[in-house]
Design an enzyme around this catalytic site. Sequence first.
Site, mmCIF file in Angstrom:
data_model
loop_
_atom_site.group_PDB
_atom_site.id
_atom_site.type_symbol
_atom_site.label_atom_id
_atom_site.label_comp_id
_atom_site.label_asym_id
_atom_site.label_seq_id
_atom_site.Cartn_x
_atom_site.Cartn_y
_atom_site.Cartn_z
ATOM 1 N N LYS A 107 20.534 -12.933 -15.921
ATOM 2 C CA LYS A 107 20.773 -12.612 -14.515
ATOM 3 C C LYS A 107 22.283 -12.690 -14.296
ATOM 4 C CE LYS A 107 18.569 -13.645 -10.106
ATOM 5 N NZ LYS A 107 18.526 -12.263 -9.645
ATOM 6 N N GLU A 147 11.217 -2.104 -13.405
ATOM 7 C CA GLU A 147 11.165 -3.049 -12.284
ATOM 8 C C GLU A 147 11.836 -2.419 -11.076
ATOM 9 O OE1 GLU A 147 13.452 -6.601 -13.208
ATOM 10 O OE2 GLU A 147 15.016 -5.404 -14.157
HETATM 11 N N1 PMP Z 1 14.179 -8.167 -11.203
HETATM 12 C C1 PMP Z 1 15.462 -8.217 -10.791
HETATM 13 C C2 PMP Z 1 16.410 -7.192 -11.308
HETATM 14 C C3 PMP Z 1 15.879 -9.211 -9.891
HETATM 15 O O1 PMP Z 1 17.150 -9.258 -9.488
HETATM 16 C C4 PMP Z 1 14.928 -10.132 -9.401
HETATM 17 C C5 PMP Z 1 15.288 -11.142 -8.356
HETATM 18 N N2 PMP Z 1 16.259 -11.973 -8.654
HETATM 19 C C6 PMP Z 1 13.607 -10.052 -9.868
HETATM 20 C C7 PMP Z 1 13.278 -9.056 -10.768
HETATM 21 C C8 PMP Z 1 12.574 -11.043 -9.428
HETATM 22 O O2 PMP Z 1 12.827 -12.293 -10.013
HETATM 23 P P1 PMP Z 1 12.472 -13.660 -9.311
HETATM 24 O O3 PMP Z 1 11.009 -13.653 -9.081
HETATM 25 O O4 PMP Z 1 12.893 -14.705 -10.286
HETATM 26 O O5 PMP Z 1 13.231 -13.708 -8.036
#
Ligand code: PMP
Length: 287
Positions: free
Chosen positions: A149, A182
């Site tokens: 991330k 996603e």
């Molecule tokens: N994909 C991306 C690219 C994201 O930035 C996020 C959110 N941070 C998610 C999926 C979802 O992840 P999470 O459930 O950990 O917030």
Amino acid sequence: MKVWINGELVDKSQASVSVYDHGLLYGDGVFEGIRVYNGKIFQCDAHIDRLFASAAAIRLKVPYTKEQIVDAMEQSVSANGIVDGYIRLVITRGVGTLGLNPFKCPSPVVFVIADQIAIYSPEMYENGLDVIIAKTRRISPEMFPPSVKSCNYLNNIMAKIEAIDAGVPEAIMLNAAGQVAEATGDNVFIVSDGVIITPPVEAGILDGITRRVTIKLAKELNIPLIERAIEVDELYNADECFLTGTAAEIIAVRKVNDRVIGEGKAGPITLKLLEAFRNFIRSECGG
Ligand code: PMP
């Protein structure tokens, strides 16, 4: 409002990073977005572990222990009186020279913002979101691990701009193979003939923490779930589609491009998972 930065809680107006910070110059850094429910940090360990894994992947040494980072978040939450809100936890490479070399940045910068959160309206949870499929493809795992991330979100931002241009709140991104990856800040699930399907991490997605909780809840509810590649046609023809993410929680998709999904509103499995998710939050955080 107080911001925690490198060990100190300072007023928002005083919280700043240098223009020489590589987080700003190159997007060289990592972050987490975390929910606070009832004054408690939701899925705290999972977020901290993912943050440290992201940092290790880009060879950034976190200058604090996991316990110290949790303490920083707790200080920020209580200093700002946050009961239900959102934490942005960021580690930048820090100040360096104007070249790319990250090892010329001796001191990473860590900061924590605890603030309110803008969420979708209750109607949107019932009616679902309209989304598009973005032309911008998700960066392949061979180019950069999507499990990291990182502070470089331009790939997702370009897809978000496509969504805004199309007048919808979200965009679904495909991977280089043209399969569903996603959304710009959420993971994607579909339901087909009673089976929940979601792309595997290898499809080039962030290993979302809400995704992990959703998979666990589906298992507990005895709803069959498989992780496998999803083709665009399957998405169009799904009975249900929903997105999961820290901010969105679990939210139905009503339309993908011009194609109405299922009944054009949140389907029964989506709503069942959302209810289970909200119960899970209460069991973890109280309230
Ligand atoms: N994909 C991306 C690219 C994201 O930035 C996020 C959110 N941070 C998610 C999926 C979802 O992840 P999470 O459930 O950990 O917030």
